[in-house]
Design a protein around this motif. Structure first.
Motif, PDB file in Angstrom:
ATOM      1  N   ARG A   3       0.793  -1.497   0.136  1.00 48.05           N
ATOM      2  CA  ARG A   3      -0.110   0.001  -0.034  1.00 48.05           C
ATOM      3  C   ARG A   3       0.820   1.116   0.237  1.00 48.05           C
ATOM      4  NH1 ARG A   3      -3.049  -0.195   4.695  1.00 48.05           N
ATOM      5  NH2 ARG A   3      -4.439  -1.670   3.670  1.00 48.05           N
ATOM      6  N   ILE A   4       1.048   2.252  -0.969  1.00 46.80           N
ATOM      7  CA  ILE A   4       1.550   3.301  -1.236  1.00 46.80           C
ATOM      8  C   ILE A   4       0.520   4.620  -1.216  1.00 46.80           C
ATOM      9  CG2 ILE A   4       3.574   3.801  -2.728  1.00 46.80           C
ATOM     10  CD1 ILE A   4       4.064   1.219  -3.977  1.00 46.80           C
ATOM     11  N   LEU A   5       1.349   5.519  -0.906  1.00 43.21           N
ATOM     12  CA  LEU A   5       0.801   6.491  -0.814  1.00 43.21           C
ATOM     13  C   LEU A   5       1.633   8.069  -1.493  1.00 43.21           C
ATOM     14  CD1 LEU A   5      -1.309   8.613   0.160  1.00 43.21           C
ATOM     15  CD2 LEU A   5       0.483   9.147   2.178  1.00 43.21           C
ATOM     16  N   ILE A  74       7.809   3.111   8.400  1.00 44.52           N
ATOM     17  CA  ILE A  74       7.141   3.466   6.501  1.00 44.52           C
ATOM     18  C   ILE A  74       8.498   3.510   6.028  1.00 44.52           C
ATOM     19  CG2 ILE A  74       5.995   4.685   5.279  1.00 44.52           C
ATOM     20  CD1 ILE A  74       3.942   4.944   7.679  1.00 44.52           C
ATOM     21  N   GLU A  75       8.560   2.869   4.408  1.00 44.09           N
ATOM     22  CA  GLU A  75      10.006   4.045   3.712  1.00 44.09           C
ATOM     23  C   GLU A  75       9.391   4.700   3.153  1.00 44.09           C
ATOM     24  OE1 GLU A  75      12.730   2.373   4.101  1.00 44.09           O
ATOM     25  OE2 GLU A  75      12.720   0.352   5.019  1.00 44.09           O
ATOM     26  N   VAL A  76      10.199   5.671   2.762  1.00 45.15           N
ATOM     27  CA  VAL A  76      10.045   7.118   2.168  1.00 45.15           C
ATOM     28  C   VAL A  76      11.235   7.475   1.054  1.00 45.15           C
ATOM     29  CG1 VAL A  76      10.001   9.543   1.626  1.00 45.15           C
ATOM     30  CG2 VAL A  76       9.461   8.040   4.129  1.00 45.15           C
ATOM     31  N   VAL A  77      10.142   7.259  -0.279  1.00 50.52           N
ATOM     32  CA  VAL A  77      11.171   7.593  -1.852  1.00 50.52           C
ATOM     33  C   VAL A  77      10.653   8.944  -1.589  1.00 50.52           C
ATOM     34  CG1 VAL A  77      10.841   7.505  -3.859  1.00 50.52           C
ATOM     35  CG2 VAL A  77      11.289   4.974  -2.568  1.00 50.52           C
ATOM     36  N   VAL A  78      11.891  10.068  -1.867  1.00 50.92           N
ATOM     37  CA  VAL A  78      11.600  11.207  -2.693  1.00 50.92           C
ATOM     38  C   VAL A  78      11.780  11.383  -4.009  1.00 50.92           C
ATOM     39  CG1 VAL A  78      12.411  12.397  -0.005  1.00 50.92           C
ATOM     40  CG2 VAL A  78      13.995  11.856  -1.955  1.00 50.92           C
ATOM     41  N   LEU A  79      10.852  12.597  -4.604  1.00 46.72           N
ATOM     42  CA  LEU A  79      11.111  13.124  -5.874  1.00 46.72           C
ATOM     43  C   LEU A  79      12.049  14.150  -5.728  1.00 46.72           C
ATOM     44  CD1 LEU A  79       7.787  12.100  -7.042  1.00 46.72           C
ATOM     45  CD2 LEU A  79      10.176  10.550  -7.508  1.00 46.72           C
ATOM     46  N   THR A  80      12.537  14.998  -6.739  1.00 42.87           N
ATOM     47  CA  THR A  80      13.198  16.010  -6.668  1.00 42.87           C
ATOM     48  C   THR A  80      13.732  16.608  -8.076  1.00 42.87           C
ATOM     49  OG1 THR A  80      15.809  16.885  -5.565  1.00 42.87           O
ATOM     50  CG2 THR A  80      15.113  14.205  -6.894  1.00 42.87           C
ATOM     51  N   MET A  92      18.012  11.748   2.412  1.00 39.84           N
ATOM     52  CA  MET A  92      18.441  10.508   2.636  1.00 39.84           C
ATOM     53  C   MET A  92      19.221  10.789   3.674  1.00 39.84           C
ATOM     54  SD  MET A  92      18.844   7.952  -0.217  1.00 39.84           S
ATOM     55  CE  MET A  92      19.895   7.270  -0.877  1.00 39.84           C
ATOM     56  N   LYS A  93      19.437  11.513   4.123  1.00 40.00           N
ATOM     57  CA  LYS A  93      20.698  11.350   5.895  1.00 40.00           C
ATOM     58  C   LYS A  93      19.291  11.476   7.257  1.00 40.00           C
ATOM     59  CE  LYS A  93      24.610  14.574   4.191  1.00 40.00           C
ATOM     60  NZ  LYS A  93      25.411  15.219   4.455  1.00 40.00           N
ATOM     61  N   GLU A  94      18.545  11.856   6.040  1.00 46.45           N
ATOM     62  CA  GLU A  94      16.918  11.866   8.129  1.00 46.45           C
ATOM     63  C   GLU A  94      16.918  10.650   7.301  1.00 46.45           C
ATOM     64  OE1 GLU A  94      15.942  14.253   9.398  1.00 46.45           O
ATOM     65  OE2 GLU A  94      17.230  16.063   8.519  1.00 46.45           O
ATOM     66  N   GLY A  95      17.105  10.213   6.543  1.00 43.14           N
ATOM     67  CA  GLY A  95      16.441   8.335   6.216  1.00 43.14           C
ATOM     68  C   GLY A  95      15.266   7.821   5.557  1.00 43.14           C
ATOM     69  N   ALA A  96      15.427   8.405   4.394  1.00 45.48           N
ATOM     70  CA  ALA A  96      14.656   8.599   2.981  1.00 45.48           C
ATOM     71  C   ALA A  96      15.801   7.639   2.631  1.00 45.48           C
ATOM     72  CB  ALA A  96      15.064  10.066   2.142  1.00 45.48           C
ATOM     73  N   PHE A  97      15.267   6.120   1.714  1.00 49.40           N
ATOM     74  CA  PHE A  97      15.106   4.991   1.365  1.00 49.40           C
ATOM     75  C   PHE A  97      16.559   5.240   0.668  1.00 49.40           C
ATOM     76  CE2 PHE A  97      14.805   1.925  -1.525  1.00 49.40           C
ATOM     77  CZ  PHE A  97      15.458   0.658  -1.490  1.00 49.40           C
ATOM     78  N   ASP A  98      15.518   6.835  -0.920  1.00 48.53           N
ATOM     79  CA  ASP A  98      16.327   7.074  -1.914  1.00 48.53           C
ATOM     80  C   ASP A  98      15.670   8.037  -2.753  1.00 48.53           C
ATOM     81  OD1 ASP A  98      18.140   7.090  -4.026  1.00 48.53           O
ATOM     82  OD2 ASP A  98      17.907   4.378  -4.228  1.00 48.53           O
ATOM     83  N   LEU A 113      12.622   1.272  -8.818  1.00 52.97           N
ATOM     84  CA  LEU A 113      13.087   1.595  -7.413  1.00 52.97           C
ATOM     85  C   LEU A 113      12.112   1.354  -5.974  1.00 52.97           C
ATOM     86  CD1 LEU A 113      15.210   2.915  -5.850  1.00 52.97           C
ATOM     87  CD2 LEU A 113      13.374   4.930  -6.675  1.00 52.97           C
ATOM     88  N   VAL A 114      11.157   1.079  -6.327  1.00 46.82           N
ATOM     89  CA  VAL A 114      10.348   1.197  -5.595  1.00 46.82           C
ATOM     90  C   VAL A 114       9.666  -0.370  -4.677  1.00 46.82           C
ATOM     91  CG1 VAL A 114       7.114   1.212  -5.027  1.00 46.82           C
ATOM     92  CG2 VAL A 114       8.124   3.085  -6.565  1.00 46.82           C
ATOM     93  N   ASN A 115       9.766  -0.865  -5.479  1.00 48.52           N
ATOM     94  CA  ASN A 115       9.597  -2.178  -5.586  1.00 48.52           C
ATOM     95  C   ASN A 115      11.469  -2.463  -4.210  1.00 48.52           C
ATOM     96  OD1 ASN A 115       7.042  -3.446  -6.686  1.00 48.52           O
ATOM     97  ND2 ASN A 115       8.236  -3.703  -8.197  1.00 48.52           N
ATOM     98  N   ARG A 116      12.471  -2.691  -4.493  1.00 43.74           N
ATOM     99  CA  ARG A 116      13.165  -2.656  -3.614  1.00 43.74           C
ATOM    100  C   ARG A 116      12.936  -1.774  -2.362  1.00 43.74           C
ATOM    101  NH1 ARG A 116      17.737   0.801  -5.503  1.00 43.74           N
ATOM    102  NH2 ARG A 116      18.352   0.838  -4.147  1.00 43.74           N
ATOM    103  N   ALA A 117      12.370  -0.991  -1.981  1.00 47.11           N
ATOM    104  CA  ALA A 117      11.792  -0.074  -0.687  1.00 47.11           C
ATOM    105  C   ALA A 117      10.789  -0.808  -0.141  1.00 47.11           C
ATOM    106  CB  ALA A 117      11.469   1.325  -1.084  1.00 47.11           C
ATOM    107  N   VAL A 118       9.957  -1.398  -1.393  1.00 46.55           N
ATOM    108  CA  VAL A 118       8.705  -2.351  -0.131  1.00 46.55           C
ATOM    109  C   VAL A 118       9.489  -3.611  -0.024  1.00 46.55           C
ATOM    110  CG1 VAL A 118       6.898  -4.236  -1.134  1.00 46.55           C
ATOM    111  CG2 VAL A 118       6.995  -1.756  -1.641  1.00 46.55           C
ATOM    112  N   GLU A 119      10.559  -4.142  -0.809  1.00 48.09           N
ATOM    113  CA  GLU A 119      11.092  -5.625  -0.391  1.00 48.09           C
ATOM    114  C   GLU A 119      12.160  -5.034   1.076  1.00 48.09           C
ATOM    115  OE1 GLU A 119      12.406  -9.411   0.269  1.00 48.09           O
ATOM    116  OE2 GLU A 119      11.215  -8.429  -1.255  1.00 48.09           O
ATOM    117  N   ARG A 120      12.632  -3.359   1.054  1.00 46.19           N
ATOM    118  CA  ARG A 120      13.054  -3.426   2.345  1.00 46.19           C
ATOM    119  C   ARG A 120      12.434  -4.035   3.428  1.00 46.19           C
ATOM    120  NH1 ARG A 120      17.368   0.763   3.914  1.00 46.19           N
ATOM    121  NH2 ARG A 120      15.717   2.490   4.376  1.00 46.19           N
TER     122      ARG A 120
END
Length: 442
Positions: A3-5, A74-80, A92-98, A113-120
């Motif tokens: 489940r992803i937001l 909860i894992e967090v991936v950021v868009l920049t 990333m230093k604050e704890g984002a996955f990637d 990338l998302v599937n890697r984060a979900v797997e972790r």
């Protein structure tokens, strides 16, 4: 699936990301900024948040810090955007996955990338469950469980009495423990009692306690479980099996929030939050006179129906993996794992016994398995009830694609070709079903 937001103030970006992830089978919700995202995260559970960094009201870094503080699982991936790589590095230093740079032009790169984060996230949950011996998570993202989790989180903030309804083995105690964990009483005790497991007299003494000399063998005062649950949550399992005499006594406790020990006159305050559960049809029992209507209305202040496992098929794979980790640890076989064909076979099952039956199948298979991997042939599945979608009959062992295709064919046959009903039976979204139909040429 997870489940992803997805959080971004640009609707086009949100839609692009959501479509790419939903095509991979994930359940995706959207928020337009960090404030809305925090509200969503507070009322339901997510495995992953994909967030833009630059947004009005609350930016991505602020959202990330709030999530890491309150829900670090909860894992967090950021868009920049181009030119803000420094912000991504800070995230990333604050704890984002990637992070992923905008504009996101490759759905494949996003999904990877998302599937890697979900797997972790999944592996972290497995390690935590194995280390702590706690109950498995309430849900792994099945659409039918979204309203259940939302309702539990909302009512957890109150002291309202909750009645959990559902078939045997659907995880009603797991839901009750989640409710306690999310409530203001989380620091207090969680006390559970099975109303079907004890005789009427013994259950009365267990609930209310007794005074010295109240009956033969009562050599000293004993505090009951309600008294021992002071400040916590009291879970009455199998409430439909409660004897008529005890129904009246329980009703008084619910109404007056006080009681007396067996054989005593001293009034004891009942400072507990009540949660009850049953697989029985209580209104039908009321009609035949075996359950008190006034007690039912006291218990059913906030009823919640838990769906059976066959209606939340996307949960079966990750739930089976979590259960197997605990089972393997208990058997001294920590490297035991499920093969892809076994997962597919489990997802095609009917599971009339729900999670309890799934756990039993996994334990039998773990005992019988010769190697470190449990395959479809190792699953010691019992015959299923007639008229249900099963792994027996004309579904045969093979690759995951073979088993999945056969399960879809059977669901379509059972639903007379109605694709929406077939998708519901399989526990997948309609769009996902269409993609699989195209993939398998059905």
């Amino acid at each position: 699936m997870a489940r992803i937001l997805v959080v971004d103030d640009e609707e086009g970006v949100r839609t692009f990301v959501a479509d790419a992830l939903e095509s991979d089978g994930h359940t995706v919700e959207q928020a337009s900024d960090g404030v809305e995202a925090l509200a969503r995260v507070g009322e339901q559970s997510f495995h992953l948040v994909v967030s833009d960094l630059r947004m009005p009201r609350m930016d991505g870094l602020q959202l990330l810090r709030a999530i890491r503080r309150d829900q670090p699982e909860i894992e967090v991936v950021v868009l920049t955007a181009h030119g803000t790589i420094e912000s991504a590095v800070e995230a990333m230093k604050e704890g984002a996955f990637d992070f992923l740079q905008k504009p996101v032009e490759s759905p494949a790169a996003l999904r990877l990338l998302v599937n890697r984060a979900v797997e972790r996230h999944r592996l972290s949950a497995l390690r935590e469950a194995a280390a702590s011996g706690t109950e498995p998570p309430l849900s792994y993202g099945a659409p039918s469980m979204v309203p259940v989790e939302r309702a539990l989180r909302k009512v957890a903030a109150t002291d309202a009495t909750v009645l959990l309804l559902g078939e045997s083995g659907t995880g009603k105690e797991v839901a009750a423990r989640a409710l306690h964990r999310w409530s203001a009483r989380a620091a207090g005790p969680f006390v559970a009692i099975n109303c079907a497991a004890l005789s009427e007299n013994l259950l009365e003494s267990e609930l209310f306690g007794h005074e010295k000399g109240a009956f033969t063998g009562a050599h000293a005062r004993q505090r009951g479980r309600i008294e021992l649950c002071e400040g916590g949550t009291f879970f009455l399992d199998e409430i439909g099996e409660l004897a008529p005499g005890l129904q009246a006594k329980l009703l008084r406790v619910l109404q007056e929030k006080r009681f007396e020990r067996v054989g005593g006159r001293q009034t004891v305050e009942a400072n507990v939050r009540w949660v009850a559960a049953t697989n029985r049809d209580l209104p039908a029992m009321i009609r035949v006179g075996s359950f008190r209507e006034d007690l039912y209305h006291r218990l059913a202040v906030f009823p919640i129906q838990l769906p059976p496992l066959r209606e939340r098929r996307t949960d079966i794979g990750p739930l089976a993996e979590t259960l197997l980790v605990r089972i393997a640890a208990a058997l001294g076989r920590p490297r035991l794992r499920l093969g892809s064909d076994a997962v597919a076979a489990l997802m095609a099952g009917a599971w009339p016994g729900n999670v309890r039956e799934l756990a039993n199948v996994l334990e039998r298979s773990a005992i019988l398995a010769d190697g470190e991997e449990i395959g479809a042939d190792d699953l010691n599945l019992l015959p299923e009830a007639p008229g249900t979608l099963t792994t027996s009959g004309d579904i045969t062992a093979g690759t995951m694609e073979d088993v999945e295709r056969q399960a879809i064919e059977r669901a379509l046959a059972a639903s007379d070709g109605n694709r929406r009903r077939a998708a519901a039976m399989l526990g997948i979204g309609l769009r996902t079903l269409y993609e699989k139909l195209k993939r398998y040429g059905l």
